[in-house]
Design a protein around this motif. Structure first.
Motif, mmCIF file in Angstrom:
data_model
loop_
_atom_site.group_PDB
_atom_site.id
_atom_site.type_symbol
_atom_site.label_atom_id
_atom_site.label_comp_id
_atom_site.label_asym_id
_atom_site.label_seq_id
_atom_site.Cartn_x
_atom_site.Cartn_y
_atom_site.Cartn_z
ATOM 1 N N THR A 16 0.862 -1.187 0.000
ATOM 2 C CA THR A 16 0.000 0.000 0.000
ATOM 3 C C THR A 16 0.893 1.229 0.000
ATOM 4 N N ARG A 27 3.553 0.916 2.767
ATOM 5 C CA ARG A 27 3.312 -0.043 3.843
ATOM 6 C C ARG A 27 3.441 -1.477 3.356
ATOM 7 N N ARG A 55 1.605 -4.993 7.734
ATOM 8 C CA ARG A 55 0.868 -3.928 8.425
ATOM 9 C C ARG A 55 -0.550 -3.813 7.887
ATOM 10 N N ALA A 56 -0.907 -4.692 6.974
ATOM 11 C CA ALA A 56 -2.250 -4.689 6.398
ATOM 12 C C ALA A 56 -3.150 -5.606 7.233
ATOM 13 N N THR A 57 -4.337 -5.850 6.728
ATOM 14 C CA THR A 57 -5.280 -6.720 7.420
ATOM 15 C C THR A 57 -4.902 -8.187 7.204
ATOM 16 N N TRP A 72 -8.666 -0.318 5.356
ATOM 17 C CA TRP A 72 -8.934 -0.772 6.722
ATOM 18 C C TRP A 72 -7.671 -0.987 7.530
ATOM 19 N N GLN A 73 -6.531 -0.920 6.902
ATOM 20 C CA GLN A 73 -5.301 -1.043 7.676
ATOM 21 C C GLN A 73 -5.035 0.214 8.484
#
Length: 180
Positions: free
Chosen positions: A39, A62, A66-68, A123-124
């Protein structure tokens, strides 16, 4: 030679099918994608872009970690499936018991997780962060890792589908179905 299946016992690189190699390649691509940014934040306003440039790279670009959960589930599933089909695909009992079908299910779950991860890309970030980024004119975009991860999932899904079709077409029920 084994008396049960007419094949030599043991594992051999030469007996790995092209579909299984394709699955392993998709798994390796997924592992590479895990190391790349997933991201990135960008802005069209020069002042906001300058502010983003001053932030640490890890905040602007990112990683998947660090994401969902949906972000990193798909590449890991594809990697595990790719290694599994190459290692265990030569065992006739496992192929008969549904290894190609299991691979197809794993690839399907990975495809669904990828689609949902793309839908819920922002959503992260927390709700306040998303609101602040939106008001500031910052866009949350997919980066190279996310595209490569999606490509790996697609390759694995296609290879798994072809492997299931090949397993069904040479299965024991095929001869009986033709006799009816």
């Amino acid at each position: 030679m084994s008396s049960r299946d007419g094949r030599e016992p043991g594992w051999s690189l030469s007996r790995v099918s092209w579909r299984e190699w394709l699955g392993l390649a998709a798994g390796l691509l997924a592992v590479v994608a895990l190391a790349l940014p997933w991201t990135r934040l960008s802005a069209s306003d020069p002042e906001v872009s300058a502010a983003l440039a001053e932030l640490p790279r890890s905040d602007v670009h990112r990683s998947v970690w660090r994401a969902t959960f949906l972000g990193w589930l798909a590449p890991l599933l594809v990697a595990v499936a790719g290694v599994s089909v190459v290692l265990f695909g030569q065992r006739p009992a496992l192929r008969r018991d549904g290894l190609p079908h299991l691979w197809l299910v794993a690839a399907g779950v990975a495809a669904c997780a990828t689609a949902l991860a793309w839908v819920f890309l922002d959503w992260q970030f927390g709700e306040e962060q998303r609101t602040f980024l939106t008001e500031s004119g910052v866009a949350i975009e997919a980066a190279l890792g996310r595209y490569l991860g999606a490509a790996a999932v697609l390759v694995s899904l296609v290879a798994a589908t072809l492997d299931v079709r090949a397993a069904v077409s040479r299965g024991p029920n095929r001869r009986r179905a033709g006799a009816r």
